[in-house]
Design an enzyme around this catalytic site. Structure first.
Site, PDB file in Angstrom:
ATOM      1  N   ASP A 158       3.136 -17.460  67.469  1.00  0.00           N
ATOM      2  CA  ASP A 158       2.168 -18.202  68.280  1.00  0.00           C
ATOM      3  C   ASP A 158       2.896 -19.153  69.212  1.00  0.00           C
ATOM      4  OD1 ASP A 158       0.045 -16.971  67.002  1.00  0.00           O
ATOM      5  OD2 ASP A 158      -0.170 -18.559  65.504  1.00  0.00           O
ATOM      6  N   ARG A 159       2.248 -19.499  70.304  1.00  0.00           N
ATOM      7  CA  ARG A 159       2.852 -20.398  71.296  1.00  0.00           C
ATOM      8  C   ARG A 159       3.419 -21.662  70.637  1.00  0.00           C
ATOM      9  NH1 ARG A 159       1.818 -22.181  76.764  1.00  0.00           N
ATOM     10  NH2 ARG A 159      -0.015 -20.870  77.011  1.00  0.00           N
TER      11      ARG A 159
END
Length: 316
Positions: A158-159
């Site tokens: 995830d970012r």
């Protein structure tokens, strides 16, 4: 160990030709090539063929991008060499140093690239997001070596999750590794900073995950309804307000750790989407600490670690 007596490696004629097929003026070769005779790591091989140079000088050749294996630039000290590989050391001005944003290469070879990703950097762009990503930066990097080169996604972070992740350097390697992912990947360990004091020193969370219309993942109350997910955790540190957990994935589902931490009543710090009420370190408290996998060509078990960010420890 590699030796110089010809039993283990073969050195080309001192007047090795340049890539243009000519020896430079003055007789000094623009590059020198060596053929590997026994398995070795790249750095130790370079030491063996440059006995008159200091260790720092040899390491500098690698860090400046002056060394290639089989025609491809390599900077990793532990790059594995096999009999028949050709190692070339170039002289002259080294190629321009690549500066990455929000990431660094931990290892690269002909099959895979392993990186450390910072929180805030996307792994790969979506249809809506066209900003700078790890995928785009690595694509630019490999194309500077060979315009035909490409990279391929093996998994994502995830970012706002930092840590270790990897990409394949060919579609064949991508398909081979993904087809047998659970056997290829031997360890995926995360460090999670979660809200509240986790009383149980270790435990396992098991559920079936699915996504709602808003694409938010949740645990279905019905066994068998969704993708089976298993997460193991162990408490490393704890206080009345936060706990630091070592989290090991048995399965790798989208948002699995984030959902399972919410399920046990201890959402990941900073994860408002999955129930967190605080953001003590200004980011999501999730870090991919360890990635271990079987190399697709050599069969060697490779293990990479990324230290826990200091911010995770600052709350204790």
């Amino acid at each position: 160990m590699c030796e110089r007596n010809g039993r283990h490696l073969k050195r080309r004629n001192p007047s090795t030709k340049t890539s243009a097929g000519r020896t430079p003026p003055g007789g000094a070769p623009a590059s020198r090539s060596f053929t590997v005779r026994e398995p070795a790591e790249l750095l130790s091989f370079l030491f063996s063929v440059h006995p008159g140079q200091g260790r720092n000088a040899v390491k500098a050749m690698l860090s400046r991008g002056q060394v290639s294996v089989g025609g491809k630039n390599v900077t990793a000290y532990n790059h594995p060499l096999q009999p028949g590989d050709e190692v070339t050391v170039r002289k002259g001005k080294p190629p321009e140093t690549v500066r990455f944003v929000g990431m660094a290469i931990l290892h690269e070879d002909e099959d895979v690239i392993v990186i450390r990703k910072d929180a805030g950097l996307l792994s790969i762009a979506t249809a809506e997001e066209k900003e700078l990503t790890a995928y785009r930066q690595l694509t630019d990097y490999v194309r500077k070596q060979d315009p035909r080169s490409r990279i391929f996604v093996l998994h994502r972070l995830d970012r706002d999750t930092s840590g270790v992740m990897m990409f394949a350097r060919s579609e064949q390697v991508q398909q081979k590794m993904q087809a047998d992912w659970h056997e290829v990947v031997r360890e995926r360990t995360y460090t999670a900073l979660v809200e509240g004091q986790v009383r149980k020193p270790e435990g396992t969370v098991e559920s079936w995950l699915k996504a709602n219309a808003a694409l938010k993942v949740y645990s279905s109350p019905t066994p068998g309804d969704g993708q089976h997910a298993v997460t193991h955790y162990k408490v490393l540190r704890s206080s009345k307000t936060y706990s630091l957990l070592e989290v090991r994935l048995e399965t790798g589902r989208k948002n699995q750790i984030r959902v399972h931490m919410q399920d046990i009543g201890h959402p990941i710090a900073g994860d408002k989407k999955y129930g967190a009420k605080t953001k003590p370190i200004g980011r999501l408290g999730l870090h991919a600490s360890v990635l271990a996998f079987v190399h697709p060509s050599t069969g060697q078990l490779m293990r990479f670690e990324s230290p826990v960010p200091k911010a995770f420890l600052s709350v204790f």
